[in-house]
Design an enzyme around this catalytic site. Structure first.
Site, short mmCIF file in Angstrom:
data_model
loop_
_atom_site.label_atom_id
_atom_site.label_comp_id
_atom_site.label_asym_id
_atom_site.label_seq_id
_atom_site.Cartn_x
_atom_site.Cartn_y
_atom_site.Cartn_z
CB SER A 173 -39.20 45.16 -23.14
OG SER A 173 -38.88 44.77 -22.11
CG HIS B 282 -43.36 42.65 -20.57
ND1 HIS B 282 -43.48 43.83 -20.89
CD2 HIS B 282 -41.84 42.94 -20.00
CE1 HIS B 282 -42.65 44.84 -20.44
NE2 HIS B 282 -41.33 44.08 -20.04
CD GLU C 158 -47.27 45.27 -21.66
OE1 GLU C 158 -47.00 46.85 -22.13
OE2 GLU C 158 -46.07 44.86 -22.07
CG ASN D 279 -41.07 49.11 -22.26
OD1 ASN D 279 -40.79 49.44 -21.23
ND2 ASN D 279 -40.93 47.29 -21.82
N1 CAA Z 1 -41.38 41.67 -1.44
C1 CAA Z 1 -43.10 42.05 -1.64
N2 CAA Z 1 -43.47 43.35 -1.67
C2 CAA Z 1 -42.34 44.35 -1.23
C3 CAA Z 1 -40.75 44.07 -1.34
C4 CAA Z 1 -41.52 42.83 -1.49
N3 CAA Z 1 -39.36 42.28 -1.57
N4 CAA Z 1 -40.70 45.29 -1.37
C5 CAA Z 1 -41.10 46.08 -1.48
N5 CAA Z 1 -42.46 45.77 -1.27
C6 CAA Z 1 -43.75 46.50 -0.98
C7 CAA Z 1 -44.05 47.55 -0.14
O1 CAA Z 1 -44.10 46.43 1.59
C8 CAA Z 1 -45.23 48.52 0.44
O2 CAA Z 1 -45.98 48.10 -0.21
P1 CAA Z 1 -46.99 49.04 0.43
O3 CAA Z 1 -47.07 50.19 -0.51
O4 CAA Z 1 -48.47 48.16 1.12
O5 CAA Z 1 -46.99 49.30 2.03
C9 CAA Z 1 -44.56 48.69 -2.14
O6 CAA Z 1 -43.90 47.24 -2.23
C10 CAA Z 1 -43.33 49.94 -1.87
O7 CAA Z 1 -42.25 49.65 -1.57
P2 CAA Z 1 -41.68 50.29 -0.57
O8 CAA Z 1 -42.20 51.84 0.09
O9 CAA Z 1 -40.40 50.32 0.04
O10 CAA Z 1 -40.42 51.21 -1.43
P3 CAA Z 1 -41.03 52.55 -2.56
O11 CAA Z 1 -41.64 53.32 -1.80
O12 CAA Z 1 -40.25 53.58 -1.92
O13 CAA Z 1 -41.37 52.30 -3.89
C11 CAA Z 1 -40.74 51.11 -5.78
C12 CAA Z 1 -40.23 51.35 -4.69
C13 CAA Z 1 -41.95 49.67 -5.86
C14 CAA Z 1 -39.66 50.21 -6.18
C15 CAA Z 1 -41.61 52.48 -6.60
O14 CAA Z 1 -40.66 53.53 -6.27
C16 CAA Z 1 -41.75 52.10 -8.03
O15 CAA Z 1 -43.13 51.56 -8.08
N6 CAA Z 1 -41.33 53.01 -8.63
C17 CAA Z 1 -41.59 52.68 -10.14
C18 CAA Z 1 -40.95 51.05 -10.79
C19 CAA Z 1 -41.50 50.93 -12.33
O16 CAA Z 1 -41.96 52.03 -13.33
N7 CAA Z 1 -41.40 49.28 -12.75
C20 CAA Z 1 -41.66 49.26 -14.21
C21 CAA Z 1 -40.42 49.39 -14.86
S1 CAA Z 1 -40.70 49.57 -16.94
C22 CAA Z 1 -40.50 47.38 -16.26
O17 CAA Z 1 -40.42 46.89 -15.37
C23 CAA Z 1 -40.93 46.81 -18.00
C24 CAA Z 1 -39.33 47.24 -18.87
O18 CAA Z 1 -40.04 45.90 -19.74
C25 CAA Z 1 -38.76 47.91 -18.60
#
Ligand code: CAA
Length: 285
Positions: free
Chosen positions: A121, A142, A154, A193
């Site tokens: 990242s 990324h 990214e 980030n």
């Molecule tokens: N495989 C495929 N699809 C999946 C899955 C899996 N294992 N698990 C969940 N899904 C799908 C679900 O089917 C659902 O799809 P639909 O919207 O089409 O129905 C979707 O993903 C959401 O799943 P859930 O309903 O079970 O879960 P949720 O609604 O509580 O969401 C979350 C969970 C996806 C984590 C959501 O809260 C979210 O997007 N949070 C923010 C995450 C974020 O910002 N991540 C970036 C972090 S920064 C980073 O990663 C980079 C870095 O360098 C730090």
């Protein structure tokens, strides 16, 4: 352009296991490596659980999930990456550890067209490229957590990344993995980030100063700005050690106070309160 069929993923943590999963689901032959058998077993279990979650959510059939699992090979031996067309490094966010991996890969991987990608990242792609004899084939790819769910990648070329490497990595991420690609210069934090980490650190400073509770800060951003999760739950998801590591790299690069980790974050990392992966961070899991 030479195709990408055999993929190696170095690291089977939160990100590495997700990266391995999306490649296997895309029909590629994937080898995953970890430093120890327990870490490798944990990575495999994480992928199996995520595939089952995909089945439960009707994102993939049971048969396709089994086929994806069958395309994955797990090993603690990095030497088995010799025939890989693409290697994605996704180990912990530590510069020296990443440099060592890139230097080793350079000796191990035999294909002259192989691409070496990092999921870092915040660590300069240029440094990783210079750890090899082929910086033109080193690029940042990324991903975002959870990798099977979030559609973004990214793409980060260094000053020396070749045009062909950029084009192949872009085609791979969009055409094969069906991700949306944004391009960033090789600056600590890249695009997402650079915006996200100061926001997460600000939320941690809010708790630290007694401004508001974790629940209210998160609820505020979820209900007031329609974020899927608030900054403290998101920090727990990313891992507080990773948030700190990214902030440190950005602080080293820019020397801006907004990238400096608040003491509360440092103490929580010292205490092993790393968020969801350790069972406790700002919340308990
Ligand atoms: N495989 C495929 N699809 C999946 C899955 C899996 N294992 N698990 C969940 N899904 C799908 C679900 O089917 C659902 O799809 P639909 O919207 O089409 O129905 C979707 O993903 C959401 O799943 P859930 O309903 O079970 O879960 P949720 O609604 O509580 O969401 C979350 C969970 C996806 C984590 C959501 O809260 C979210 O997007 N949070 C923010 C995450 C974020 O910002 N991540 C970036 C972090 S920064 C980073 O990663 C980079 C870095 O360098 C730090």
């Amino acid at each position: 352009m030479p195709g990408i069929e055999r993929v190696g993923v170095v690291g089977a943590g939160l990100m590495g296991s997700g990266i391995a999963e999306v490649h296997a689901k895309a029909g590629l032959d994937v080898t995953v490596t970890e430093v120890s058998q327990p870490a490798l077993d944990a990575g495999r279990a994480r992928i199996e659980k995520s595939l089952q979650r995909g089945v439960k959510h009707n994102k993939i059939s049971e048969a396709d999930a089994s086929a994806a699992l069958a395309r994955l090979t797990f090993t603690t031996d990095l030497e088995s990456f010799a025939d890989r067309d693409l290697v994605v490094e996704a180990i912990l966010e530590q510069e020296q550890a990443k440099l060592d991996v890139f230097a080793r890969l350079d000796k191990i991987v035999t294909s002259e067209h192989a691409i070496f990608a990092s999921n870092t990242s915040s660590i300069p792609i240029m440094k990783l490229g210079m750890a090899t004899q082929r910086p033109a084939q080193v690029v940042g790819i990324h991903f975002f957590n959870p990798v099977p769910v979030l559609p973004l990648v990214e793409l980060v070329p260094s000053l020396l990344t070749g045009e062909e490497t950029i084009a192949r990595a872009d085609a791979h991420a969009t055409g094969t993995l069906h991700k949306t690609v944004i391009r960033s210069q090789d600056r600590a934090g890249f695009i997402v980030n650079s915006l996200l980490v100061p926001y997460l650190l600000s939320a941690i400073r809010m708790i630290e100063s007694g401004f508001a509770s974790a629940e209210d800060i998160d609820r505020g951003m979820e209900l007031g700005t329609a974020h899927p999760m608030g900054p403290l739950r998101l920090s727990d998801l990313i891992g507080l050690d990773t948030v700190k590591a990214i902030a440190d790299s950005m602080y080293t690069e820019f020397k801006e106070p907004l990238y400096s980790s608040p003491p509360l974050l440092l103490r929580m990392v010292d205490a092993g309160l790393l968020g969801k992966k350790s069972g406790r961070g700002f919340y308990s899991y």
